[in-house]
Design an enzyme around this catalytic site. Structure first.
Site, PDB file in Angstrom:
ATOM      1  CG  ASP A   1      -1.784   1.197   1.319  1.00  0.00           C
ATOM      2  OD1 ASP A   1      -2.362   1.580   0.298  1.00  0.00           O
ATOM      3  OD2 ASP A   1      -1.877   1.790   2.409  1.00  0.00           O
TER       4      ASP A   1
ATOM      5  CG  ASP B   1      -1.058   2.240   8.074  1.00  0.00           C
ATOM      6  OD1 ASP B   1      -0.535   1.980   9.159  1.00  0.00           O
ATOM      7  OD2 ASP B   1      -1.792   3.223   7.873  1.00  0.00           O
TER       8      ASP B   1
ATOM      9  CG  ASP C   1      -4.389  -1.198   3.214  1.00  0.00           C
ATOM     10  OD1 ASP C   1      -4.699  -1.101   2.012  1.00  0.00           O
ATOM     11  OD2 ASP C   1      -3.628  -0.405   3.788  1.00  0.00           O
TER      12      ASP C   1
END
Length: 823
Positions: free
Chosen positions: A530, A720, A724
């Site tokens: 991410d 995070d 997610d």
């Protein structure tokens, strides 16, 4: 113990136990004093008891409808306490005391960790579980027969913990809190008992060995029949406590697994020791044949020595995990300020409450999670993050329990205590990971069970062969086959290496919360990152504001801050400095898109262009753009008010970590982000990721992961934040950053506590080394058994050498696993 298992207990063993009880007290088996008339009618018969306490305990068990316990227990109970007073346990209802062993669950249920004294067999486990299940307040009970640990879930509004503890004491089992001190005491007692058994076996081995020298010498040079009988009797007397005391764990373990219709390494060991001792006793009592009391004592000693060293290694690993009681101080310096001045008092940690202020001087350990109010100092957070360098702490920063204050004095406000601290949460996750059984361990256990069955069949065939070839050697060759092929090393090969690997990764800053992680890391082929809070610091700042509507720049910032109030998304922190002047109500979060809410009767939106700006293009320029808009109450038309340009700093060593994954480990690295394509492309270029995608929703990320998995990739996801969670749950191995939301951390397989991305390639390299160590251990165990079995079957391995070889093979795999953590 299930009811089905209870019905499968041996009838012969039942009759023996019942017979023993009938000769004395029905509950504890002790002699009934003359003139005593303590009796109770059970199943139509009047049963005697040695005292009123034992009769009361039996009455409680029968009244609970659990009378079958007495039919299927394999050992007699301890004598009951004279009297059980529920008031003795009222102290455990106090919230301050419960903080050390009671956990509050999300649904309002409470979970108590108890240690139970008096458990002697599996029937005791069955009795405790079924007896407590009869209480309406209890929602779940689990008892471990090996550790004597009991986990009780109950509804506090329906009953008190003290009543449950008193109920256990009423049926003869004394409960106590499973605190760190008591667990350490249990380990000390386990070690002390193991040493005592080992000592008895060692002394017996030496003494029987001295007598055996006389027997062997007499066999060569001639010895009188009287002296031979005397020496045999002396050998039997010395070997008897070795067999019935030192070797007792092997017999009880074999009995337990046979009752459960399973096979373990205790079965062939118990058969070997029991068979050798029985045959030697027969030869001593009735004459004829050889006696091997020295061999029995010798391989009992070697077996116990191997298990003792394994136990020490297990205790050492547990100590290395860092218990809470070892890290926290016993007392703190509490500071209370008033108009009269400052009052300072030394108080116990258990007396602290949230909101108190404490003074922590240089060199002292923080006793709680808190916020710094005054002072500047460094804090070593190695226990939490694996990072040995001190982290600067100043007013407004958070500190964690168990970390060390290095430089100056700090005034800290208490925010969390006991089980609510980050250290306690990490400890619980570590225990969860260690309690899980990964597929490798489960497979090894199944293989060991089948292997024992094969060994028993082979032993029978070997015995049949030697009985026709050399009957005088048949028994002892079978004995050697049983002992030398015991699959202890096979069962230890994987779990010892995995336990060492999990502890080593934790010390490096990667907290493993699922036991399959070490196995999965070694197979990873694709790593997906991410962006915000993962490759970047997760602390974005507002760099530019482009006003397009009726509101001023400051008003737009204040509205955006109000909409982000309470959000734990990293982007929300960018507006924290502008909050406090405007307040929103009815705030709703749309995952991956933005937030909406009502301010002064008007509906506002803040988020992506599609969500808040009806697809209008953002201004040109670098950074991530968020739109602020308002919806007209009458026409429903969306009016764009402002664009916010946010920029987040890339983590310092993110590029080096990505390079190590791509170039050194030859893995594919992908960046998936819900942020705009331009912001995603900027970060991807900065860290060296060629394959990236911006504007991805949580479902888009999950679809991508699943597509890669269908093509055979093993995917590790590093993320995070709440958006997610779906992809963290769907990945083969998932890593949440230490700053991630609590929910994201609970769904992840591991947590990168220190936020240092370079630990990820290091963890992958370490997982490969752990895999090699497991293969080495399995190879050694298989090679040893493959070589030892034919040698023993040919009669070339005496029983004492078989015991020595089996213990040595177990020690080899344990020491090899420990070496993994030291490299």
């Amino acid at each position: 113990m299930t009811v089905a298992l209870k019905k499968n207990l041996s009838d012969d063993l039942t009759s023996v136990t019942a017979g023993q009880a009938a000769q004395g007290c029905y509950h504890c088996g002790l002699p009934v004093p003359a003139g005593c008339d303590f009796q109770l009618e059970i199943d139509g018969d009047r049963q005697p008891f040695c005292c009123p306490a034992c009769r009361a305990v039996a009455g409680a068990i029968i009244a609970g409808g659990l009378g079958n316990f007495y039919q299927f227990r394999t050992e007699l109970n301890s004598r009951a306490e004279a009297e059980v007073d529920a008031e003795d346990y009222r102290i455990y209802d106090t919230p301050e005391l419960q903080q050390s062993f009671v956990q509050q669950l999300d649904d309002g249920t409470r979970r108590a960790q108890l240690l139970i004294e008096g458990i002697t067999c599996a029937a005791c486990v069955w009795l405790i579980e079924h007896y407590l299940d009869g209480y309406g307040a209890v929602t779940g009970v689990k008892v471990n027969a090996h550790t004597h640990r009991c986990v009780v879930d109950w509804q506090p509004e329906a009953g008190r913990l003290s009543d449950l503890m008193a109920a256990l004491a009423a049926i003869g089992y004394r409960p106590m809190p499973a605190t760190d001190d008591r667990l350490q005491d249990l380990q000390r007692r386990e070690s002390r008992q193991a040493l005592l058994r080992l000592g008895v076996a060692g002394i017996g081995m030496m003494q029987v060995g001295m007598v055996a020298i006389g027997l062997y010498a007499g066999g060569l040079q001639g010895i009188g029949e009287t002296w031979e009988h005397l020496l045999r009797w002396v050998s039997m007397l010395i070997a008897t406590p070795v067999v019935f005391y030192s070797a007792r764990p092997f017999f009880s373990g074999a009995l337990r697994v046979l009752r459960a219709r399973h096979l373990s390494m205790d079965v062939p060991v118990a058969m070997a020791i029991g068979g050798a001792y029985a045959a030697s006793c027969w030869a001593t009592l009735f004459g004829g044949g050889e006696v091997y009391f020295d061999s029995v004592s010798m391989f009992t000693f070697f077996l116990l020595l191997g298990r003792y060293l394994e136990m020490r290694a297990r205790h050492r690993n547990a100590a290395a995990s860092g218990r809470l009681a070892h890290l926290l101080p016993l007392s703190v310096r509490r500071v209370r300020r008033s108009e009269a001045g400052e009052e300072i008092a030394d108080v116990a940690v258990k007396q602290l409450q949230v909101g108190d202020c404490i003074r922590v001087r240089a060199g002292e350990t923080f006793a709680c999670d808190g916020e710094v109010l005054e002072g500047r100092s460094g804090a070593v957070e190695a226990m939490l993050t694996g990072e040995a360098e001190p982290v600067l702490k100043q007013p407004g920063d958070r500190v964690s329990a168990g970390t060390l204050n290095t430089d100056g004095s700090l005034l800290v406000e208490v925010k969390a205590l006991g089980q609510h601290t980050q250290l306690s949460a990490i400890e619980q996750l570590v225990e969860q990971a260690q309690q899980e059984k990964p597929s490798q361990v489960a497979l090894a256990d199944r293989v060991a069970g089948y292997f024992v069955g094969v060994v028993l069949i082979v032993t029978g065939l070997v015995g049949w062969f030697w009985y026709h070839q050399a009957p005088e050697q048949a028994f002892w060759i079978c004995l050697s086959v049983l002992v030398v092929t015991c699959p202890c090393a096979l069962s230890l090969a994987t779990p010892t290496a995995l336990t060492t690997a999990i502890d080593t990764l934790r010390r490096r800053g990667l907290l493993v919360t699922r036991a399959h992680v070490v196995e999965g890391l070694e197979k990873v082929t694709c790593v997906v990152f991410d962006k915000t809070g993962t490759l970047t610091q997760g602390e974005p700042r507002v760099e530019d504001v482009v006003v397009t509507g009726e509101l001023s720049r400051q008003r737009c910032l204040a509205v955006a801050a109000a909409l982000e109030t309470g959000s734990n998304h990293p982007l929300a922190r960018a507006f924290a400095d502008y909050s406090g002047t405007v307040f929103a109500e009815g705030i709703e979060t749309v995952t991956g898109s933005g937030v909406s809410g009502r301010i002064d009767g008007r509906d506002y939106r803040l988020g992506t262009a599609d969500f808040a700006a009806a697809g209008a293009p953002p201004p040109a320029g670098a950074g991530q753009w968020l739109a602020l808009s308002v919806t007209d109450a009458t026409s429903g038309r969306v009016q764009l008010l402002a664009w916010f340009s946010l920029r987040d700093q890339v983590r310092e060593r993110a590029a080096a970590a990505v390079a190590a994954l791509r170039e050194e480990l030859q893995l594919e690295v992908v960046l998936l982000s819900g942020d705009s394509s331009s912001a995603t492309a900027e970060v991807a270029a900065a860290v060296g990721i060629a394959n990236y995608r911006g504007g991805a929703t949580p479902q888009d990320k999950l679809d991508y992961i699943q597509a890669r998995q269908r093509y055979g990739d093993v995917v590790m996801m590093v993320g995070d934040g709440i958006n997610d969670i779906p992809v963290l749950s769907g990945a083969d191995v998932s890593v949440a950053m230490g700053s991630a939301s609590d929910l994201a951390q609970t769904r992840a397989d591991s947590i990168l506590l220190n936020g240092q991305l370079e630990q990820l390639p290091a963890a992958l390299v370490f997982a490969r080394r752990a895999r090699r160590t497991i293969r080495q251990n399995l190879g050694w165990a298989a090679g040893y058994n493959g070589l030892a079995l034919p040698l023993a079957a040919m009669g070339w391995v005496p029983p004492y050498a078989a015991a020595l070889g089996m213990s040595a093979s177990s020690l080899v795999v344990v020491l090899n696993a420990l070496r993994l953590g030291r490299r």
